[in-house]
Motif scaffolding. Structure first.
Motif, PDB file in Angstrom:
ATOM      1  N   TYR A  42     -41.936  -9.891  14.630  1.00 20.29           N
ATOM      2  CA  TYR A  42     -42.996 -10.888  14.432  1.00 20.29           C
ATOM      3  C   TYR A  42     -42.405 -12.216  13.958  1.00 20.29           C
ATOM      4  O   TYR A  42     -42.753 -13.291  14.478  1.00 20.29           O
ATOM      5  CB  TYR A  42     -44.009 -10.370  13.414  1.00 20.29           C
ATOM      6  N   GLN A  47     -41.124 -11.267  22.167  1.00 19.01           N
ATOM      7  CA  GLN A  47     -42.075 -10.608  23.067  1.00 19.01           C
ATOM      8  C   GLN A  47     -41.428  -9.321  23.571  1.00 19.01           C
ATOM      9  O   GLN A  47     -40.417  -9.359  24.278  1.00 19.01           O
ATOM     10  CB  GLN A  47     -42.408 -11.513  24.256  1.00 19.01           C
ATOM     11  N   ILE A  49     -41.122  -6.170  25.887  1.00 17.07           N
ATOM     12  CA  ILE A  49     -41.569  -5.698  27.200  1.00 17.07           C
ATOM     13  C   ILE A  49     -41.105  -4.262  27.405  1.00 17.07           C
ATOM     14  O   ILE A  49     -40.155  -3.799  26.776  1.00 17.07           O
ATOM     15  CB  ILE A  49     -41.038  -6.590  28.341  1.00 17.07           C
ATOM     16  N   THR A  61     -34.180 -10.365  31.092  1.00 16.43           N
ATOM     17  CA  THR A  61     -35.187 -10.704  30.100  1.00 16.43           C
ATOM     18  C   THR A  61     -35.386 -12.216  30.118  1.00 16.43           C
ATOM     19  O   THR A  61     -34.415 -12.972  30.218  1.00 16.43           O
ATOM     20  CB  THR A  61     -34.746 -10.265  28.689  1.00 16.43           C
ATOM     21  N   ALA A  65     -39.363 -16.902  27.026  1.00 18.61           N
ATOM     22  CA  ALA A  65     -40.429 -16.151  26.350  1.00 18.61           C
ATOM     23  C   ALA A  65     -39.867 -15.287  25.212  1.00 18.61           C
ATOM     24  O   ALA A  65     -40.611 -14.555  24.580  1.00 18.61           O
ATOM     25  CB  ALA A  65     -41.172 -15.266  27.348  1.00 18.61           C
ATOM     26  N   ASN A  66     -38.546 -15.394  25.007  1.00 21.35           N
ATOM     27  CA  ASN A  66     -37.875 -14.609  23.964  1.00 21.35           C
ATOM     28  C   ASN A  66     -38.145 -13.113  24.134  1.00 21.35           C
ATOM     29  O   ASN A  66     -38.482 -12.408  23.170  1.00 21.35           O
ATOM     30  CB  ASN A  66     -38.301 -15.063  22.562  1.00 21.35           C
ATOM     31  N   GLN A  67     -37.978 -12.639  25.362  1.00 20.47           N
ATOM     32  CA  GLN A  67     -38.250 -11.232  25.651  1.00 20.47           C
ATOM     33  C   GLN A  67     -37.123 -10.305  25.216  1.00 20.47           C
ATOM     34  O   GLN A  67     -35.940 -10.630  25.381  1.00 20.47           O
ATOM     35  CB  GLN A  67     -38.477 -11.039  27.153  1.00 20.47           C
TER      36      GLN A  67
END
Length: 221
Positions: A42, A47, A49, A61, A65-67
């Motif tokens: 958090y 993010q 996935i 990744t 989107a900082n996946q």
């Protein structure tokens, strides 16, 4: 006498009750670990996935989107920053990989050990920079999708006092290249990992704490 004995018994029971209430079970420690990982995710705006989405995206990744992809089978989270040049490790081959890294205890938000800020040593004889003296070296063998590895030298070996490579460090090897830069624009592979205690160092396993890693991988000459 009986009253004194009874009072003493009550005091002992109260002390034992207090002691037991302060003793954390393994389940308690794992719950704390899960909470720490959730807070970290958090706080970092990550993010998460699924592996299915990761595969659908071509095993990449989205950095914008900082996946991070979550692997249910081992509890690790991975972000591929750079896939790297060259090729993946060949099957049934043993190679040496050189790594720069940073290891952070997520529970305490403290960096435990790192070698990513150590400067290379210039070799005046050959007019080159020594890229191995200050890098962690591990010997890795691939068998199908499984990897076995051990540290040969480096900060991880020294700090943790063990040649065992955390299982979490090997997860990315199914998805990245480990070649050496030879041409302009070539880059070494780099990943970010969230590794639960069960996939971490012996210290993390025994104390039940998760770690965050940033690691680069390159094949030794």
């Amino acid at each position: 006498m009986k009253k004194t004995t009874y009072t003493l018994l009550l005091a002992i029971m109260a002390l034992c009750s207090t002691s037991c209430s302060k003793t954390e079970t393994y389940a308690d420690l794992k719950e704390k670990e899960r909470d720490a990982i959730a807070r970290f995710i958090y706080a970092q705006g990550i993010q998460v996935i699924s592996e299915a989405q990761f595969i659908a995206q071509g095993n990449v990744t989205d950095l914008t989107a900082n996946q991070f992809v979550y692997f249910e089978r081992n509890g690790c989270y991975m972000q591929i920053v750079r896939k790297g040049c060259g090729s993946m490790l060949e099957n049934n081959k043993t190679v040496n990989l050189l790594c720069r890294f940073m290891e952070k205890n997520i529970m305490t938000d403290s960096v435990l050990v790192r070698n990513d800020r150590v400067n290379y040593m210039y070799n005046s004889t050959y007019g080159t920079y020594d890229t191995s003296t200050y890098l962690d070296k591990m010997t890795v063998m691939r068998t199908g999708s499984q990897f076995t590895a051990s540290f040969v030298q480096g900060m991880m070996y020294q700090y943790h006092g063990s040649a065992s490579v955390p299982a979490g460090w090997l997860v990315p090897l199914n998805y990245i290249n480990v070649g050496r830069p030879e041409n302009d624009g070539d880059e070494v592979s780099k990943v970010r990992l969230i590794v639960p205690h069960s996939q971490g160092t012996a210290d993390a396993t025994s104390s039940v704490y998760p770690c965050y890693y940033e690691i680069t991988y390159v094949k030794e000459k």
